[in-house]
Design a protein around this motif. Structure first.
Motif, PDB file in Angstrom:
ATOM      1  N   ARG A  44       3.371   0.614  19.682  1.00 20.51           N
ATOM      2  CA  ARG A  44       2.305   1.556  20.057  1.00 20.51           C
ATOM      3  C   ARG A  44       1.600   2.100  18.826  1.00 20.51           C
ATOM      4  NH1 ARG A  44       4.170   5.616  24.563  1.00 20.51           N
ATOM      5  NH2 ARG A  44       1.938   6.013  24.509  1.00 20.51           N
ATOM      6  N   LEU A  45       2.339   2.208  17.728  1.00 20.06           N
ATOM      7  CA  LEU A  45       1.693   2.677  16.493  1.00 20.06           C
ATOM      8  C   LEU A  45       0.857   1.566  15.847  1.00 20.06           C
ATOM      9  CD1 LEU A  45       4.527   4.958  15.114  1.00 20.06           C
ATOM     10  CD2 LEU A  45       2.373   5.654  16.125  1.00 20.06           C
ATOM     11  N   TYR A  46       1.102   0.339  16.279  1.00 21.26           N
ATOM     12  CA  TYR A  46       0.213  -0.766  15.885  1.00 21.26           C
ATOM     13  C   TYR A  46      -0.968  -0.849  16.852  1.00 21.26           C
ATOM     14  CZ  TYR A  46       2.753  -3.442  12.246  1.00 21.26           C
ATOM     15  OH  TYR A  46       3.323  -3.881  11.077  1.00 21.26           O
ATOM     16  N   HIS A  47      -0.975   0.048  17.832  1.00 27.27           N
ATOM     17  CA  HIS A  47      -2.036   0.138  18.851  1.00 27.27           C
ATOM     18  C   HIS A  47      -2.114  -1.102  19.725  1.00 27.27           C
ATOM     19  CE1 HIS A  47      -3.372   2.650  15.303  1.00 27.27           C
ATOM     20  NE2 HIS A  47      -2.960   3.499  16.217  1.00 27.27           N
TER      21      HIS A  47
ATOM     22  N   THR B 163       0.808  -1.236   0.000  1.00 29.36           N
ATOM     23  CA  THR B 163       0.000   0.000   0.000  1.00 29.36           C
ATOM     24  C   THR B 163       0.834   1.276   0.000  1.00 29.36           C
ATOM     25  OG1 THR B 163      -0.253   0.488   2.380  1.00 29.36           O
ATOM     26  CG2 THR B 163      -1.684  -1.217   1.460  1.00 29.36           C
TER      27      THR B 163
ATOM     28  N   LEU C 281       6.439  -5.441   7.018  1.00 30.32           N
ATOM     29  CA  LEU C 281       7.323  -5.093   5.911  1.00 30.32           C
ATOM     30  C   LEU C 281       8.709  -4.759   6.430  1.00 30.32           C
ATOM     31  CD1 LEU C 281       7.923  -4.165   2.940  1.00 30.32           C
ATOM     32  CD2 LEU C 281       7.090  -1.928   3.628  1.00 30.32           C
TER      33      LEU C 281
ATOM     34  N   ARG D 119      -2.508  -3.093   5.768  1.00 29.28           N
ATOM     35  CA  ARG D 119      -1.268  -2.813   6.501  1.00 29.28           C
ATOM     36  C   ARG D 119      -1.224  -3.548   7.831  1.00 29.28           C
ATOM     37  NH1 ARG D 119      -1.238   3.449   6.194  1.00 29.28           N
ATOM     38  NH2 ARG D 119      -1.931   3.351   4.046  1.00 29.28           N
ATOM     39  N   ALA D 120      -2.394  -3.694   8.455  1.00 34.11           N
ATOM     40  CA  ALA D 120      -2.443  -4.384   9.741  1.00 34.11           C
ATOM     41  C   ALA D 120      -2.076  -5.862   9.592  1.00 34.11           C
ATOM     42  CB  ALA D 120      -3.825  -4.237  10.361  1.00 34.11           C
TER      43      ALA D 120
ATOM     44  N   VAL E 165       7.012   1.296  17.517  1.00 34.57           N
ATOM     45  CA  VAL E 165       6.285   0.581  16.458  1.00 34.57           C
ATOM     46  C   VAL E 165       5.071  -0.150  17.049  1.00 34.57           C
ATOM     47  CG1 VAL E 165       6.430  -1.314  14.804  1.00 34.57           C
ATOM     48  CG2 VAL E 165       8.263   0.367  14.926  1.00 34.57           C
TER      49      VAL E 165
ATOM     50  N   ALA F 193       9.062  -5.305  11.864  1.00 31.29           N
ATOM     51  CA  ALA F 193       8.019  -5.828  10.981  1.00 31.29           C
ATOM     52  C   ALA F 193       7.187  -6.901  11.680  1.00 31.29           C
ATOM     53  CB  ALA F 193       8.647  -6.395   9.714  1.00 31.29           C
TER      54      ALA F 193
ATOM     55  N   ALA G  25      -5.476   0.538   5.005  1.00 25.30           N
ATOM     56  CA  ALA G  25      -5.177   0.458   6.440  1.00 25.30           C
ATOM     57  C   ALA G  25      -5.389  -0.962   6.945  1.00 25.30           C
ATOM     58  CB  ALA G  25      -6.025   1.447   7.218  1.00 25.30           C
TER      59      ALA G  25
END
Lengths: 267, 330
Positions: free
Chosen positions: B100-103, B49, B78, B73-74, B98, B146, B70
């Motif tokens: 935390r940005l993946y929640h 994406t 990568l 991407r989850a 990373v 990744a 989105a």
């Protein structure tokens, strides 16, 4: 999670990342903190005797608010430079591959730069107090004054965020911002009174948001010497006028910056 | 698990992708093999994406990457060609960020970061800024990034390009472990050996399209099995040697630029053919410095399929007309 909440929480994670850099590369901070001290001392002592501001207040005291305004506006360059640097780094690829908010990198950068600005305001205020600047209104007004400076700086940092992605090179962004910010801060009442400008130039000064930001600060800190400079509506209502500019800048440049971020990172 | 069909992408005059199709079943490893500029990275960027293809479609774990980037991407981990880590942050801080940005939440992100550092042999270096890491350590940290959210699909873009031999070996071990634990993997590489070692299935890509597809063995079979290689003592013997080799060769006899190194693919019993060749040399008094039988490498495959690299390296003489491109075991 709603989109807005996610943009803020993701943005905060990115902001923390930017702040860690202060710990690792403290030299950056030295530069950010020294230049405000230099400005305060330079203008106070070099021009201090040569320029006579309106009213009864002494020049140094009158000048400090102008230096506050100029420094926080210049600080926005930092946002542009930081983003320009980020865009050249591999970490952006990681950010792009994550299911995070598309605006988080920008929210994070502009937020961490508020911390820089708070630090530089503290340093400037302390230096100012040393050379004779005083807060003469209530503490609440003073806090409002600092808040307005931070808010305006925050808005301008979105402009520079946008510019930083248009010209993704740290050197170019420094020069580009100099060309814009230098006239914006000098064709204002930051260093010389509005009255010393004539004709068209005076109108520009009166409606320049840096002037009204300065004027707001002087009023809120109580450094005007009881003198209201000119009759222009902007100068009569400096806080309101400055807030209108903050709103306009954010409404225009935040979406532009987010769009530019998407364009730049999807090539 | 990963499916792409008819992907095209052009940059101004250059067509980076010219209708690429590929499919990776769950739990399998597909290597996208090709030289620099073949379109490997563009393909990866479309699948992940990061880039919108001009036409074509792609799904990852059943999610349309164009319709729901989105969501896709989850599902994807990568790891790119250039280690995407923040050099001022420590390895640990990088991985927590990373996560935390993946929640994942703060606590979970922190636990996961420690876990991954240990798994990738970075525990000791975990609290040092990643700026101080070697190239191999940075790549491992990037790969760990990744894997933070345990994505079902992994896409690795040239995971070992630029690494020294030892780091490459380490990276291979790590990737093999991942595959053993059931990950679906797409990896791009310009190292034929790497594709051979890691992949179930190989797509050879050139000029933005797949030019061959098969297992390593199937691809190797297209070159006609083993090769006989000869180094002549005297370049004068070349004609006689080529003539003898051509008697047993499948396809062309390759001759190097200096005219002294010859090679020919043979089918079936390689040793018997070798004996025949040596008898021929004896008869014609051809003196050799070196002669041997070699299993084909993917290099041979690559050269014989793409043609262009082979043409630069050697002139071809022989009985059969050279084959340009071929579809193998589709």
């Amino acid at each position: 999670m709603s989109t807005a909440v996610q943009a803020l929480t993701d943005g905060w994670v990115v902001a923390q990342r930017n702040l860690i850099k202060i710990k690792r590369v403290p030299e950056v901070l030295v530069f950010v903190l020294i230049s405000p001290i230099m400005f305060v001392l330079l203008f106070a002592f070099v021009f201090g005797g040569a320029i006579d501001p309106p009213g009864s207040v002494n020049y140094k005291e009158w000048l400090i608010a102008g230096i506050f305004a100029q420094t926080v506006v210049f600080g926005a360059t930092f946002t542009g430079a930081g983003l320009a640097e980020d865009m050249q780094k591999g970490i952006i690829d990681r950010f792009r591959s994550l299911p995070m908010s598309g605006s988080a990198v920008l929210v994070g950068r502009t937020t961490s730069d508020v911390v820089y600005n708070i630090l530089s305001l503290i340093i400037m205020a302390l230096t100012g107090l040393l050379v004779g600047w005083r807060i003469r209104e209530g503490i609440v007004d003073a806090i409002l004054g600092f808040a307005l400076l931070l808010l305006f700086a925050y808005a301008v940092s979105w402009v520079m965020a946008f510019v930083g992605m248009l010209v993704p090179s740290v050197e170019v962004i420094n020069n580009a911002s100099f060309i814009v910010i230098m006239p914006l801060t000098f064709v204002s009442n930051a260093f010389v009174p509005t009255e010393s400008f004539d004709g068209v130039l005076r109108t520009i000064v009166e409606w320049n948001p840096v002037s009204t930001l300065t004027q707001s600060s002087r009023e809120l800190f109580g450094n005007t010497g009881g003198f209201s400079p000119t009759d222009a509506w902007s100068m009569q209502n400096p806080v309101l006028y400055t807030l209108i500019w903050v709103a306009i800048i954010l409404v225009v440049f935040a979406p532009l910056a987010v769009r530019q971020y998407r364009l730049t990172t999807s090539k | 698990m990963i499916r792409a069909s008819g992907l095209t992408k052009s940059y101004k005059a250059v067509q980076a992708l010219a209708g690429l199709d590929l499919a990776v079943p769950e739990g399998k490893v597909l290597a996208l093999l090709g030289p620099n500029g073949a379109g490997k990275t563009t393909a990866v960027r479309c699948l992940t994406t990061l880039l919108k293809p001009d036409s074509g479609s792609a799904t990852v774990a059943g999610i349309d990457v164009l319709a729901d980037p989105a969501g896709a991407r989850a599902k994807i981990g990568l790891s790119g060609q250039y280690a995407a880590v923040d050099e001022h942050l420590t390895g640990y801080e990088n991985l927590v960020m990373v996560g935390r940005l993946y929640h994942l939440g703060k606590a979970r992100a922190q636990a996961r970061a420690r876990e991954l550092l240990e798994r990738f042999d970075l525990t000791e270096a975990g609290d040092r800024p990643s700026k101080t890491y070697s190239g191999g350590m940075r790549r491992r940290l990037d790969l760990a990034g990744a894997l933070v959210a345990e994505p079902p699909v992994l896409i690795l873009d040239e995971p070992t390009t630029g690494l020294d031999v030892r780091s490459r070996q380490q990276m291979w071990d790590v990737i093999r472990e991942l595959v053993a634990s059931g990950a679906t993997l797409l990896l791009t590489t310009q190292y034929l050996e790497e594709a051979d070692r890691l992949a179930d299935d190989i797509v050879v890509i050139d000029h933005g399209r797949a030019i061959a597809h098969g297992t390593a063995d199937e691809l190797k079979a297209t070159t006609g099995g083993e090769r006989i290689e000869v180094v002549l003592a005297d370049v004068e013997d070349r004609e006689a040697a080529v003539r003898t080799l051509a008697e047993v060769a499948v396809g062309d006899v390759r001759v190097s630029d200096n005219g002294r190194e010859l090679s020919a693919a043979v089918s079936g019993r390689g040793a018997g053919h070798l004996l025949h060749v040596l008898q021929g040399f004896e008869r014609d008094s051809v003196t050799v410095l070196d002669v041997g039988l070699r299993r084909p490498t993917l290099d041979d495959v690559f050269l014989s399929i793409t043609g262009h690299a082979a043409e630069e390296a050697a002139t071809t003489t022989g009985t059969d007309a050279p084959a340009d491109t071929q579809e193998v075991a589709r």
